[in-house]
Design a protein around this motif. Structure first.
Motif, PDB file in Angstrom:
ATOM      1  N   SER A   7      41.002 -40.113  18.364  1.00 45.14           N
ATOM      2  CA  SER A   7      40.720 -41.265  19.228  1.00 45.14           C
ATOM      3  C   SER A   7      39.296 -41.219  19.759  1.00 45.14           C
ATOM      4  O   SER A   7      38.617 -42.243  19.857  1.00 45.14           O
ATOM      5  N   GLU A   8      38.834 -40.011  20.102  1.00 41.87           N
ATOM      6  CA  GLU A   8      37.470 -39.880  20.595  1.00 41.87           C
ATOM      7  C   GLU A   8      36.455 -40.227  19.509  1.00 41.87           C
ATOM      8  O   GLU A   8      35.419 -40.842  19.785  1.00 41.87           O
ATOM      9  N   LEU A   9      36.752 -39.848  18.269  1.00 43.85           N
ATOM     10  CA  LEU A   9      35.872 -40.221  17.156  1.00 43.85           C
ATOM     11  C   LEU A   9      35.809 -41.736  17.016  1.00 43.85           C
ATOM     12  O   LEU A   9      34.725 -42.317  16.844  1.00 43.85           O
ATOM     13  N   ASN A  10      36.980 -42.391  17.084  1.00 42.60           N
ATOM     14  CA  ASN A  10      37.010 -43.855  17.009  1.00 42.60           C
ATOM     15  C   ASN A  10      36.200 -44.474  18.146  1.00 42.60           C
ATOM     16  O   ASN A  10      35.462 -45.445  17.947  1.00 42.60           O
ATOM     17  N   ALA A  11      36.352 -43.909  19.346  1.00 45.55           N
ATOM     18  CA  ALA A  11      35.633 -44.451  20.498  1.00 45.55           C
ATOM     19  C   ALA A  11      34.125 -44.300  20.318  1.00 45.55           C
ATOM     20  O   ALA A  11      33.365 -45.224  20.622  1.00 45.55           O
ATOM     21  N   GLN A  12      33.682 -43.146  19.808  1.00 41.76           N
ATOM     22  CA  GLN A  12      32.247 -42.944  19.621  1.00 41.76           C
ATOM     23  C   GLN A  12      31.680 -43.877  18.560  1.00 41.76           C
ATOM     24  O   GLN A  12      30.576 -44.408  18.717  1.00 41.76           O
ATOM     25  N   VAL A  13      32.436 -44.085  17.477  1.00 46.85           N
ATOM     26  CA  VAL A  13      31.956 -44.997  16.433  1.00 46.85           C
ATOM     27  C   VAL A  13      31.843 -46.409  16.991  1.00 46.85           C
ATOM     28  O   VAL A  13      30.830 -47.097  16.784  1.00 46.85           O
ATOM     29  N   ALA A  14      32.891 -46.875  17.709  1.00 47.49           N
ATOM     30  CA  ALA A  14      32.858 -48.229  18.281  1.00 47.49           C
ATOM     31  C   ALA A  14      31.713 -48.374  19.271  1.00 47.49           C
ATOM     32  O   ALA A  14      30.995 -49.383  19.285  1.00 47.49           O
ATOM     33  N   GLU A  15      31.513 -47.356  20.105  1.00 42.69           N
ATOM     34  CA  GLU A  15      30.450 -47.401  21.100  1.00 42.69           C
ATOM     35  C   GLU A  15      29.068 -47.433  20.439  1.00 42.69           C
ATOM     36  O   GLU A  15      28.187 -48.190  20.848  1.00 42.69           O
ATOM     37  N   SER A  16      28.893 -46.640  19.392  1.00 42.81           N
ATOM     38  CA  SER A  16      27.589 -46.569  18.719  1.00 42.81           C
ATOM     39  C   SER A  16      27.254 -47.870  18.011  1.00 42.81           C
ATOM     40  O   SER A  16      26.121 -48.348  18.056  1.00 42.81           O
ATOM     41  N   ILE A  17      28.262 -48.449  17.345  1.00 48.96           N
ATOM     42  CA  ILE A  17      28.020 -49.712  16.638  1.00 48.96           C
ATOM     43  C   ILE A  17      27.691 -50.824  17.636  1.00 48.96           C
ATOM     44  O   ILE A  17      26.780 -51.630  17.406  1.00 48.96           O
ATOM     45  N   ALA A  18      28.431 -50.857  18.765  1.00 48.27           N
ATOM     46  CA  ALA A  18      28.171 -51.900  19.766  1.00 48.27           C
ATOM     47  C   ALA A  18      26.780 -51.768  20.365  1.00 48.27           C
ATOM     48  O   ALA A  18      26.136 -52.763  20.691  1.00 48.27           O
ATOM     49  N   GLY A  19      26.290 -50.528  20.512  1.00 47.58           N
ATOM     50  CA  GLY A  19      24.986 -50.330  21.124  1.00 47.58           C
ATOM     51  C   GLY A  19      23.919 -49.885  20.153  1.00 47.58           C
ATOM     52  O   GLY A  19      22.970 -49.188  20.550  1.00 47.58           O
ATOM     53  N   MET A  20      24.057 -50.264  18.875  1.00 48.16           N
ATOM     54  CA  MET A  20      23.128 -49.781  17.848  1.00 48.16           C
ATOM     55  C   MET A  20      21.683 -50.162  18.155  1.00 48.16           C
ATOM     56  O   MET A  20      20.757 -49.365  17.933  1.00 48.16           O
ATOM     57  N   GLN A  21      21.473 -51.348  18.673  1.00 47.64           N
ATOM     58  CA  GLN A  21      20.104 -51.777  18.966  1.00 47.64           C
ATOM     59  C   GLN A  21      19.465 -50.866  20.006  1.00 47.64           C
ATOM     60  O   GLN A  21      18.312 -50.445  19.871  1.00 47.64           O
ATOM     61  N   VAL A  22      20.236 -50.503  21.032  1.00 49.69           N
ATOM     62  CA  VAL A  22      19.719 -49.625  22.081  1.00 49.69           C
ATOM     63  C   VAL A  22      19.503 -48.218  21.537  1.00 49.69           C
ATOM     64  O   VAL A  22      18.505 -47.564  21.853  1.00 49.69           O
TER      65      VAL A  22
END
Length: 606
Positions: A206-221
């Motif tokens: 679940s933590e891996l999924n959360a990190q992937v989702a978080e990274s994709i959402a904030g890719m520009q930053v």
């Protein structure tokens, strides 16, 4: 700790609760499948008995009664075919039950998440929630297939086989039966060794999924701040922990599951053949028929295979139980209490009376607010960061309950207005516009049964119709994920059109102009001007120019009303808070114009 006794009992209880919840509408299918399992176990236990009769009655005595032999062979064939057909039927039935249950539970979990209060999402992690709704709900299918088809089937086969062996020779049955407590011990040891690893593996996934989702959402930053390497290392660390947790689980599988039971199978086979040899030479236990030996050799495999299946599936069962327990924990989260449905939003008058609020006990955010907003009026709420503006808006939108004080709309407490009616009559334009990966029409309608004329009227009121009409497919043009094809200003105008499409009596704006350029802000102001007198407007504003023409401006400071009045009245207060804020913004805008740098405000064109 997941491996502690209380943790294990809680996990089993939560998993069982979810399974019972899922099984309730399928009760008759489950009972029928269980009856088929029982019949299948009986038919499978019949085969070695027929073989024993055939060997001892006809083959060894060389009694060639072809009719009887043919009848026994046909009986064995029919029993085997019937058992195979029943096993196929029950597997198909249980698979159907499992898939329907997963569908039902997944929809229930999603509906439940939609009804959770905003306070839950303050602490929730998006990736983990997605994992629970999509991945963990699959645990229901695993529980059905593993529990009802493998474990229950294996237990029934064990019972039928043990009864047949007891009828044939109880002393040999006792030798074979020693495998059962050994297998139970293996399962207990395996569970103690692997349960913490299984639970930890689920958490890390679940933590891996959360990190992937978080990274994709904030890719520009991430890319702009040169943080990709750090986030890659962080992901690698969690992924490494997941790998090591899986290694611990697999080592327990390799040592304690099939290899050990296969060894016990060989030992049992040697013991039974040894006893047969001793009794064949006139041992104290008496002679043993060859047919019984044949039956027991068959039954040993029928005993060891179910036990092996139970232990082999225990790993999957544990993972499914962890997933099911996580879903059940989510379903136990308290939903927002339903409204009493005593009132209606008719005029749009808002009254805030003695309102106090704190997210955490002892840390108040709002202190004794008293405000009156007349129907059709335009009010601005301003203040420095942390002054309580967004908290007040969240309370007005019923995202949080107000434990002290009251908020009334048209004389009715907001918590007494039905949810559907409240959301239909109260519109909101958020600071960060949320757009679907869908067409412009779908983003404005948001699933409401609106006609094309209503959608277009809302777009015109928001001054976004001309832009949408110029798109290649007009209102049917896909806007991309999150409205990727639009500028920030255009997204905001679409969000305003969405809010207006419901024809609300009250419209809240949450710093809707903070990220757009001055030209787009003027468009927004023209749209608001067209609503004056028709809709009660409450605008939370960082840029004070947005609310300059408001009927009244509320200035908050540390959760209290510091000043109240029109723009002119507030500017007349010498060294007042509003005056300082306004003059400071004027200086900042003048500096930007001199340097030719419009900063973040230059986002109105794509």
């Amino acid at each position: 700790m997941p491996g502690a006794p209380e943790g294990r009992s809680r996990l089993v209880g939560d998993a069982a609760a979810l399974l019972l919840r899922a099984a309730a509408p399928e009760r008759h299918h489950v009972l029928r499948a269980a009856a088929w399992l029982l019949l299948t176990a009986g038919l499978e236990a019949l085969g070695p008995l027929i073989g024993k009769w055939l060997i001892d009655r006809y083959l060894l005595p060389r009694d060639a009664q072809l009719g009887a032999i043919a009848g026994l062979l046909l009986g064995a064939l029919v029993a085997g075919f019937a058992a195979s057909w029943l096993r196929y039927g029950q597997l198909v039935r249980l698979a159907g039950v499992a898939m329907r249950s997963v569908q039902r539970v997944r929809e229930e979990v999603y509906r439940h998440v939609l009804r959770l209060p905003m306070s839950f999402f303050d602490r929730a992690i998006t990736g983990q929630l997605v994992s629970r709704v999509t991945n963990d709900t699959e645990a229901v299918k695993t529980l059905y297939v593993q529990v009802l088809f493998v474990i229950l089937d294996s237990l029934l086969v064990l019972v039928g086989t043990t009864a047949a062996m007891l009828w044939l020779d109880w002393r040999l049955m006792l030798i074979v039966a020693t495998l059962v407590p050994v297998a139970v011990l293996v399962v207990i040891v395996y569970q103690r060794l692997s349960a913490p690893a299984v639970s930890r593996t689920r958490e890390l996934r679940s933590e891996l999924n959360a990190q992937v989702a978080e990274s994709i959402a904030g890719m520009q930053v991430l890319q702009a701040s040169n943080a990709t390497a750090r986030f890659r290392d962080r992901f690698a660390a969690v992924n490494g922990s997941h790998y090591r947790s899986r290694r611990r689980e697999l080592r327990a599988n390799a040592w304690l599951l099939r290899p050990l039971l296969d060894l016990l199978n060989v030992v049992l086979m040697a013991a039974v053949i040894g006893v047969f040899g001793l009794r064949g030479h006139g041992g104290v236990l008496g002679p043993l028929e060859v047919g019984i030996l044949y039956a027991f050799v068959n039954y040993i495999s029928r005993v060891t295979e179910p036990l092996t299946q139970i232990t082999m599936q225990f790993s999957q069962l544990q993972q499914a139980m962890v997933g099911a327990a996580r879903v059940q924990v989510l379903l136990k989260e308290a939903e927002s209490p339903p409204a009493a449905d005593r009132g209606r939003v008719t005029q749009g008058a808002i009254a805030i009376e003695h309102l106090d609020f704190a997210y955490l006990p002892g840390r108040p955010v709002l202190h004794g607010l008293d405000l009156q907003f007349a129907p059709g009026s335009f009010h601005g709420i301003v203040g420095h960061t942390g002054s309580g503006k967004s908290t007040l808006l969240a309370l007005l939108l019923r995202f949080y309950p107000a434990p002290h004080g009251a908020i009334r709309i048209d004389g009715t407490p907001v918590e007494a207005i039905a949810e559907d009616h409240f959301r239909d009559r109260v519109g909101v334009v958020p600071q960060e516009p949320f757009l679907l990966a869908a067409t412009a029409r779908e983003n404005i309608a948001m699933g409401r049964p609106l006609t094309d004329a209503q959608v277009e009227a809302a777009a015109r009121a928001a001054h976004v119709h001309e832009f949408i009409a110029r798109l290649e497919q007009g209102y049917d043009t896909p806007l991309g994920e999150g409205g990727a094809r639009l500028s920030v200003g255009q997204k905001q105008l679409v969000a305003i059109a969405r809010a207006l499409a419901g024809e609300p009596r009250i419209l809240f704006l949450d710093e809707a102009t903070s990220h757009i350029d001055s030209e787009t802000e003027q468009v927004v102001q023209r749209a608001l001007a067209g609503l004056r007198g028709k809709v009660t407007i409450v605008a939370i504003a960082h840029r004070l120019s947005t609310v300059r023409d408001a009927d009244r401006i509320v200035v908050l400071n540390h959760g209290r009303i510091a000043e109240l009045g029109t723009h002119g009245e507030l500017m007349a207060i010498a060294d007042g808070l509003y005056q300082r804020l306004y003059l400071l913004q004027q200086l900042e805008e003048a500096d930007q114009q001199e340097t030719g740098d419009s900063g973040p405000q230059a986002s109105g064109s794509h």
